[in-house]
Design an enzyme around this catalytic site. Structure first.
Site, PDB file in Angstrom:
ATOM      1  N   GLY B   9       0.841  -1.190   0.000  1.00  0.00           N
ATOM      2  CA  GLY B   9       0.000   0.000   0.000  1.00  0.00           C
ATOM      3  C   GLY B   9       0.873   1.236   0.000  1.00  0.00           C
ATOM      4  N   ALA B  10       0.758   2.025  -1.057  1.00  0.00           N
ATOM      5  CA  ALA B  10       1.617   3.207  -1.206  1.00  0.00           C
ATOM      6  C   ALA B  10       0.815   4.486  -1.041  1.00  0.00           C
ATOM      7  CB  ALA B  10       2.327   3.184  -2.557  1.00  0.00           C
ATOM      8  N   GLY B  11      -0.292   4.399  -0.295  1.00  0.00           N
ATOM      9  CA  GLY B  11      -1.069   5.602   0.020  1.00  0.00           C
ATOM     10  C   GLY B  11      -0.386   6.399   1.124  1.00  0.00           C
ATOM     11  N   ALA B 149      -0.459  10.581   8.968  1.00  0.00           N
ATOM     12  CA  ALA B 149       0.526  10.127   7.982  1.00  0.00           C
ATOM     13  C   ALA B 149       1.503  11.240   7.606  1.00  0.00           C
ATOM     14  CB  ALA B 149      -0.190   9.614   6.735  1.00  0.00           C
ATOM     15  N   LYS B 200     -12.878   5.679  16.450  1.00  0.00           N
ATOM     16  CA  LYS B 200     -12.512   7.098  16.660  1.00  0.00           C
ATOM     17  C   LYS B 200     -12.945   7.937  15.453  1.00  0.00           C
ATOM     18  CE  LYS B 200      -8.682   7.489  13.903  1.00  0.00           C
ATOM     19  NZ  LYS B 200      -8.261   6.191  13.578  1.00  0.00           N
ATOM     20  N   ASP B 258      -5.890   8.830  20.038  1.00  0.00           N
ATOM     21  CA  ASP B 258      -6.214   8.890  18.611  1.00  0.00           C
ATOM     22  C   ASP B 258      -7.456   9.743  18.378  1.00  0.00           C
ATOM     23  OD1 ASP B 258      -5.886   8.402  15.945  1.00  0.00           O
ATOM     24  OD2 ASP B 258      -6.302   6.261  16.034  1.00  0.00           O
TER      25      ASP B 258
END
EC number: 1.1.1.94
Lengths: 347, 347
Positions: B9-11, B149, B200, B258
């Site tokens: 996954g390259a998000g 991220a 959350k 979170d």
């Protein structure tokens, strides 16, 4: 109930509580200390209260500092909403009147060091004071939770928590002051409610620091702020346990809830943000003091240090964020790194 | 350890983790799904990653969707960072390769309804999938906590939490990925970490609603936001308990931590703010979808409804805020009042 309530202290929170109390059917007597005269004058002139920006609830009767006895005419309930440094003095003078009311709702928060330097929670100090004077206090109800005075005054939705050793009294009071907008949950954990209130001001300094870092570097430090929040809640649990309270108080409205609102705005957060932007801690504090902006978290942090030293110094390893904040107040050269070291897992 | 890590996954989160992993000494292989080709193309052109705005860590090797096997060359560790709707499909295809690695770090979050409509947590779904295929998965490490991220990618301070049924594996992994900026605490409570992550997002919708109310009325609703926060933490505890987890997970980094970061920014909060400003819930969602802004909390809320119905419908009275959010998603006419009714004490 309802009947007549006497609110001692006409600052932000004292005046704000006139709104729900009045809406709940109470006749409200609002007494101001000698420091509150100009606030009462503004209210009497029909202006908004200078601290909340909101007009006093209609029908509120005002009493100046020399009218303490008159303020208690027909009083059924006492609310003490005096700044923490003045609360013992005022309560001492009002003891006979307070003793004739059903309960003492305490919104004043903080630690009370006694003459021997022993740090107490405020209700304990009040009970000791009353015992010295040979007067019996009514049950004390500690009022906590995320309650900004200007929002309470404006009648916006607010969830408080009432802590009384006799939970049935907390329940009776919660019912007696409930309005559609202002509600209180109840607990028998007086000590937990009391310790969370000043400590959330301490931890809000660290939350503000993350905000200030974001401003300084032009990029948010939300991960750090959130890690700081989680560590602060963990330490509120440790401190609540230390004073004999219930951990649930610290993770609920009185702890996490109040910390959330205190991290959104207010002077403690603003002070931390100034440190995060790079100002020396002592200079930022002096400038805020000069602008009459009290940062309650600063003296509270130092009293908390004494409290931990006196009650359970073995708990310090579980309080790394409190230690970091104390170091920063004492002039640590790299506040951001100091907080990060305290809140990031050891790895 | 370290050695070679393959990130599926390259998000945003997959690419972001290249920063700490690379800094911790790992050779990073980043594989993109067929939906990630344009993201990899940008990275290959030396541009910042389109989702994080940050350049990939130097030395990261990129693998396109048709290079899944190559991406696992020499792999010692797997990270699964696929959007939740694609995760089962990708893992199925990579099973033999994954099975030869030491552990599977799972940052994908969400609920996985199986063919019979039974709602599972993702690790359970992955284990079932592997069992069907006759492959043994390595230990799964659920990665949670307040990790944006873009902040992870930029190397800003971040505290994660690693949950693995075998806590020693979580510890080994936390050590193996630790950098001065990225640290993980460990727990054996895989289920608690897993349930907090999608929930959350659900509760952040309600936090955003309070922000939107503030914008609509020109005055903050911080008391409501804080009361909502406290109630959300309380319900995270209920839900964590329901899946067999530890309440401490819900009040720590994975839950309250979170939730704090998710209430500061992000699409779920933005969606709630639009509702708070007065937009109909369905129209706001459609407009965000048209702008390719996925609001993960919306499907998560509905899957959570099924989860509660299936596991413990008797818990609904303890989940008034989740009920309120579901009503609002279904078009309740007064969202603000509905949230207030859910989070204010009964009085």
């Amino acid at each position: 109930m309802p009947g007549t309530v006497t609110i001692l202290g006409a600052g932000a929170m004292g005046s704000a509580l006139a709104t729900p109390l009045s809406a709940a059917g109470w006749e409200v007597h609002l007494w101001g200390t000698w420091l509150d005269d100009h606030l009462l004058a503004a209210c009497q002139a029909g202006e908004p209260h200078p601290r909340t920006g909101v007009r006093l609830a209609a029908g509120t009767r005002l009493y100046a500092s020399d009218q303490l006895d008159e303020a208690f005419t027909g009083a059924d309930l006492t609310v003490v909403a005096i700044a923490s440094q003045g609360v013992l003095d005022v309560v001492r003078r009002a003891l006979p009147n307070i003793s004739r009311t059903r309960a003492l709702l305490l919104t004043s928060k903080g630690f009370a060091p006694n003459d021997e330097g022993h740090v107490q929670l405020l209700p304990d100090a009040l009970r000791d004071l009353a015992a010295e004077e040979g007067v019996e206090l009514p049950p004390i109800v500690a009022v906590g939770g995320p309650c900004k005075a200007n929002e309470v005054a404006a009648g916006r939705w607010t969830a408080a928590i009432f802590g009384c050793r006799d939970e049935s009294v907390a329940e009776e009071m919660a019912k007696a002051v409930a309005t559609p907008a202002y509600r209180a949950e109840v607990t028998s954990d007086e000590a937990g409610v009391e310790i969370c209130a000043p400590m959330k001001n301490v931890y809000a300094i660290a939350l503000g620091l993350a905000d200030g870092l974001g401003e300084r570097h032009g990029e948010p430090h939300h991960d750090l702020k959130a890690a700081t929040f989680a560590q602060a809640v963990r330490e509120l649990v440790v401190l609540t346990h230390m004073v004999g309270g219930d951990p649930v108080t610290a993770t609920g409205l009185a702890g996490a809830g109040d910390l959330e609102v205190t991290g959104l705005s207010g002077r403690n957060k603003v002070y931390g943000a100034r440190i995060g932007r790079g100002e020396p801690a002592d200079r930022a504090l002096a400038e805020m003091a000069a602008a009459e902006q009290t940062v309650e978290g600063v003296p509270a942090a130092r009293l908390a240090r004494s409290l931990v030293d006196q009650r359970n110094p073995g708990a310090w390893p579980d309080l790394p964020l409190l230690s970091a904040i104390l170091d920063i107040l004492d002039g640590h050269s790299d506040p951001a790194q100091r907080v990060a070291d305290a809140v990031l897992p050891r790895g």
